[in-house]
Design an enzyme around this catalytic site. Structure first.
Site, PDB file in Angstrom:
ATOM      1  N   ASP A   1      12.421   3.284  -0.215  1.00  0.00           N
ATOM      2  CA  ASP A   1      11.112   3.659  -0.332  1.00  0.00           C
ATOM      3  C   ASP A   1      10.852   4.222  -1.909  1.00  0.00           C
ATOM      4  O   ASP A   1      11.655   4.401  -2.712  1.00  0.00           O
ATOM      5  CB  ASP A   1      10.916   4.717   0.616  1.00  0.00           C
ATOM      6  CG  ASP A   1       9.332   5.309   0.539  1.00  0.00           C
ATOM      7  OD1 ASP A   1       8.322   4.459   0.104  1.00  0.00           O
ATOM      8  OD2 ASP A   1       9.259   6.649   0.726  1.00  0.00           O
TER       9      ASP A   1
ATOM     10  N   THR B   1       6.902  -0.088  -0.817  1.00  0.00           N
ATOM     11  CA  THR B   1       6.238   1.125  -1.033  1.00  0.00           C
ATOM     12  C   THR B   1       4.712   0.539  -0.606  1.00  0.00           C
ATOM     13  O   THR B   1       4.169  -0.274  -0.467  1.00  0.00           O
ATOM     14  CB  THR B   1       6.279   1.549  -2.449  1.00  0.00           C
ATOM     15  OG1 THR B   1       5.212   2.481  -2.776  1.00  0.00           O
ATOM     16  CG2 THR B   1       5.866   0.480  -3.557  1.00  0.00           C
ATOM     17  N   GLY B   2       4.034   2.092  -0.321  1.00  0.00           N
ATOM     18  CA  GLY B   2       2.558   1.813   0.076  1.00  0.00           C
ATOM     19  C   GLY B   2       1.465   1.846  -1.212  1.00  0.00           C
ATOM     20  O   GLY B   2       0.402   2.083  -0.987  1.00  0.00           O
TER      21      GLY B   2
ATOM     22  N   ASP C   1      12.492   8.730   2.708  1.00  0.00           N
ATOM     23  CA  ASP C   1      12.344  10.404   2.794  1.00  0.00           C
ATOM     24  C   ASP C   1      11.251  10.561   3.800  1.00  0.00           C
ATOM     25  O   ASP C   1      11.181  11.832   4.375  1.00  0.00           O
ATOM     26  CB  ASP C   1      12.213  11.041   1.367  1.00  0.00           C
ATOM     27  CG  ASP C   1      10.748  10.901   1.116  1.00  0.00           C
ATOM     28  OD1 ASP C   1      10.254   9.756   1.190  1.00  0.00           O
ATOM     29  OD2 ASP C   1      10.059  11.855   0.493  1.00  0.00           O
TER      30      ASP C   1
END
Length: 914
Positions: A355, A622-623, A738
């Site tokens: 991430d 990732t977003g 996380d």
């Protein structure tokens, strides 16, 4: 529903248990778990066969005692671990809550022992604050809002006469969803949502007491519904070891079969008449002999292997926990090996899925820049880039000097202070903002630094202090008529307020693609804002777009009726509410956008560079926006300036297939080989790339690139990407994250690593290993992982080859014995050959009950005096000499010298006639 009468409704027992065993179920469940392991099942079979005297050539307890010891050690370990679970369960189950049947009183700082729909609170406006760290790991306070219909029901007398029913969805595991309707007599139905429910495990804060209706109890509560067992992960070494055990078992069967066939042939050729000099008690049954040889050869599979591996792995896990170089002093967080079964996997990782936010970056947000009405504000060229605060005085100056964009600036800052879910807490003269995400906290703090201070929140209003044109603080109350929380699926948040001037206004903030598709055609500043967004993204900043629209009173009232009607529907309420939101979230006017900085963690570029040198492929999932993700890729040295970027952004299945196929064709023979390429793909394209028809082309292209960055991806897409590589590539995968949105990929990968960050503990609680910083991954993989793999493989090789060496030594001893007896006459070689050919039977089984010397002496005695032979049988003693050249027997200290044997018989004698 009543607080005084018994109900026919049957609730689940509120007692919960997370333990694996009970007093009665321990032994059967434990034995079942252990016997499922192939090695333990095999040795149990051997131990049972050894209890049969006519079958077993060894002692009854040769295998049984070690097996019992192994199971005892494993049982003690399980008992200790399960005792801790029982102890934790008892702590929860013994908590007391005051109440009757369906109504319950909860007090401040008390953990909720059941899920309840809130009726009223001790605080004004029927509001309370809860902490849900036991549910999702988030320590920020959240607001729970009671229904205005029941907010006044606070006395015992009012609660006693309460009558009606509550309709809600069945038990499920969705923590953030709840659909229900409260129907009280003589009142209109009232909708219940997540904000009106206190979940089991939540803790009340800043609230004296709460009265609620019990909804879920025991294992029906959402906390227990989410208490699923983690997926069972087995290391690659363990899988190979099991295969080797099966191979050894196959070899054992072959050896036993050959020996049984040999024994049958020998017994057929050497009958009792032919071997009159042997007193034999040999079974002639083939299957009996087969079992005998299986038992005899069982040591080929090392019984100590499993226990040795468990001890080695447990010790290695302690080394990880004790490593002070992976201890993060700022948060007092050490590295933790949550499982010891995957230590050796750390040293074999080939693909790493990471991430970005909170994993590569710090997840500590700072409001750095913004664009309002086509003008950018933020760091000046002369200011230090290390500053964490917004430091451009031009913005305030434009407000004070009545700049043409001053109304837009005030509206923008007002929206920053109003459109959020932050909870303010006062400590003396200071206001502490409890935010559900670091982004919202950064925006509210940024608005405060610019003179728009969020001071208080009530169920129906937000109160701010705003800077006026005369540099005075004016108190403004914005009545909140409807709000929609920002979530992963919506990627936006809206709130409808009534301004102090009486206007109805909708504020909407969210991702650029979500906002721009809802803008009015006449909206200004589109092109300038897009250019500024691209600039912010190239600097690695996280962006949010801000827009608003003024609503007509009549249109709003019609929408509100529809909203109230849908909010009481039980079936498909979420989907229908989303359709309802679409009716009003349109024709927006663009105000601008914010840019928030999330800096890289210390040591991230160096760690990634080292891991790539170790031939570990790194994929970032990732977003964030594509430009932000690419810039972070350059910053962390995942992407170098010498790499060619392969960007795939398509909006249909056919276009995605054509693009991926074209890129694969252009690579030619370099396909599925590492090239100096970086693949960049967005979530919309991934939706098609992960489909069955295109998946292989996408995988081939991704494997041909040195780095892969997937942006705008959902949590489900993250786990699907990891699962694709895990299934189609024969390599060990590791996922690190996380947040709660990373749990899927962490559990899907061969090894899951959680970062103890600012997004709660869900990722850590679902992981196999937890660390505080991404940079610690270097030592975890390249030091602990490599050492663990080296030690475990050496342990396995030692246990396997120790048995092989012992068998080789026995064979060599037989060969040496044959050479020792070279030149002896036919009778002696016949005796010897029978001993050598039937070595396992003669050595491991008491089929020859007398030594060779005794046999010869008995034959001579019978020839001279048959009666004396009987006396010799009664006084069966054995002479032990230590002279070179030994023959072996089953008797204790059964060593007979070659010369003694030769002197003890005469081959010219004929068999005495009977």
């Amino acid at each position: 529903m009543s607080g005084t009468t018994s109900q026919t409704t049957k609730f689940c027992d509120n007692h919960v248990s997370t333990a694996k065993y009970g007093i009665l179920t321990f032994l059967p469940r434990f034995l079942y778990e252990q016997i499922r392991r192939a090695a333990n099942a095999f040795f149990l079979f051997i131990a049972l066969m050894q209890q049969i005297p006519d079958v077993s050539p060894t002692g009854r307890y040769t295998t049984l005692v070690p097996l019992i010891f192994i199971l005892t050690v494993a049982g003690i370990k399980e008992i200790i671990e399960d005792y801790k679970r029982h102890k934790a369960d008892n702590t929860v189950n013994k908590k007391k809550t005051t109440g009757w049947v369906l109504l319950s009183y909860l007090y401040n700082t008390v953990l909720c022992s059941k899920s309840a729909a809130v009726l009223s609170y001790s605080e004004p406006q029927a509001m309370c604050y809860t902490e849900t760290s036991n549910l999702d790991g988030e320590t920020n306070l959240k607001i729970r809002q009671g229904l205005p219909l029941t907010a006044s029901f606070q006395s015992l007398e009012e609660l006693m006469v309460l009558s009606g029913r509550l309709e809600c969805e069945g038990p499920n595991r969705h923590l953030y969803d709840f659909t229900g309707t409260l129907r009280l007599e003589n009142h209109n139905p009232a909708p219940l949502g997540p904000d009106q429910v206190l979940l089991r495990g939540a803790q009340l804060r800043n609230t004296q007491w709460v009265v609620g209706i019990v909804v879920y109890t025991g294992h029906d509560s959402k906390l227990m519904q989410n208490s699923t067992k983690a997926p069972l992960k087995r290391s690659n070494v363990e899988r190979v070891t099991n295969m080797q055990i099966l191979v050894l078992f196959g070899i054992l069967l072959v050896m036993a079969l050959v020996s049984s066939i040999g024994a049958a042939i020998w017994n057929q050729q050497h009958t009792d008449e032919a071997c009159w000099y042997l007193s034999r008690d040999i079974s002639l049954n083939f299957w009996y002999n087969l079992l005998t040889f299986i038992i005899l050869y069982n040591n080929l599979i090392p019984i100590s292997l499993l226990v040795t591996l468990e001890v080695v792995r447990f010790t290695q896990a302690l080394f990880i926990n004790w490593d002070t170089e992976m201890y993060y002093a700022e948060t007092d967080t050490p590295a933790m090996a949550r499982t010891s079964n995957l230590n050796e996997e750390l040293g074999q990782v080939k693909y790493l899925f990471s991430d970005k936010t909170g994993t590569l970056t710090c997840n500590i947000m700072h409001f750095k820049k913004c664009t309002i009405a086509g003008i950018t504000y933020g760091h000046l060229p002369s200011t230090s880039q290390n500053s964490t605060e917004f430091d451009d005085p031009t913005l305030i100056q434009n407000i004070e000097k009545n700049h043409p964009t001053s109304p837009q600036i005030c509206e923008f800052l007002t929206m920053m202070a109003v459109c959020h879910t932050v909870v303010p807490e006062r400590e003396g003269n200071q206001i502490i903002f409890q935010a559900s995400s670091p982004d919202e906290g950064a925006l509210v703090k940024g608005a405060k630094s610019l003179g728009f201070v969020f001071t208080a929140r009530t169920p129906h209003s937000v109160i701010i202090e705003a800077v006026g044109t005369c540099e005075l603080l004016h108190l403004h109350t914005y009545s909140v008529t409807a709000s929609q929380i920002l979530c992963i699926n919506r990627k936006r948040m809206s709130v409808i307020v009534r301004t102090p001037t009486g206007k109805l206004r909708l504020y909407c903030k969210g991702a650029d693609n979500m906002i721009f598709e809802r803008l009015n055609e006449t909206s200004q500043y589109k092109d300038l804002t897009v250019a500024h967004l691209e600039q912010f993204a190239t600097e690695g900043l996280r962006t949010l777009c801000f827009a608003y629209v003024d609503l007509e009173e009549g249109a709003y009232q019609e929408w509100l009726k529809e909203y109230n009607r849908i909010s009481t529907v039980l079936k498909d309420r979420a989907q229908k509410l989303e359709e309802c939101y679409e009716l009003i979230e349109k024709n927006l006017l663009l105000l601008g956008a914010t840019a928030i900085e999330d800096r890289l963690q210390a040591g991230v570029p160096e760690t990634i560079a080292t891991l790539m040198k170790a031939n570990i492929k790194i994929w970032v999932l990732t977003g964030d926006k594509q430009e932000t993700a690419i810039n972070i890729g350059y910053s962390c040295k995942l992407v170098s300036h010498g790499m060619s970027l392969v960007i795939v952004n398509e909006d249909s299945l056919d276009a995605t297939r054509a693009t991926l196929t074209a890129h694969c064709s252009s690579l030619g023979d370099s396909l599925r080989k590492e090239n100096e390429l970086a693949l960049i793909i967005d979530g919309q394209t991934l939706k098609y790339a992960l489909s069955f028809e295109v998946r292989q082309a996408f995988l081939d292209l991704a494997l041909s690139c040195k780095a892969v960055i997937c942006c705008r991806v959902s949590p489900l897409q993250k786990s699907e990407i990891v699962d694709m590589v895990k299934k189609h590539v024969k390599a060990i995968t590791l996922a690190i994250g996380d947040g709660a949105n990373d749990v899927g990929m962490i559990q899907t990968a061969h090894v899951g690593v959680g970062i103890s960050g600012n997004e709660g503990m869900q990722a850590t609680n679902s992981s196999d290993y937890s660390i505080a910083q991404f940079s610690y991954l270097e030592k975890l993989l390249l030091v602990h992982g490599a050492w663990s793999y080296n030690r475990v493989t050496k342990c396995i090789l030692y246990c396997f080859y120790k048995n092989v060496v012992l068998y080789i030594i026995e064979v060599c001893a037989l060969i040496a014995m044959c050479k020792t007896f070279k030149g002896v006459d036919h009778l002696k070689m016949t005796i010897l050959s029978s001993s050598v050919f039937m070595f396992p039977t003669f050595i491991g089984r008491r089929t020859v009950r007398k030594s060779l010397l005794e046999e010869v002496q008995e034959l001579e005695a019978r020839a001279v005096d048959p009666g004396a032979a009987v006396l010799r049988d009664a006084n069966n003693c054995f002479l032990s000499l230590s002279i070179d050249g030994y023959a072996f027997s089953q008797e204790e200290h059964g060593v007979v010298s070659q010369s003694q044997v030769v002197r003890s018989y005469d081959t010219t004698r004929q068999r005495p006639s009977m």
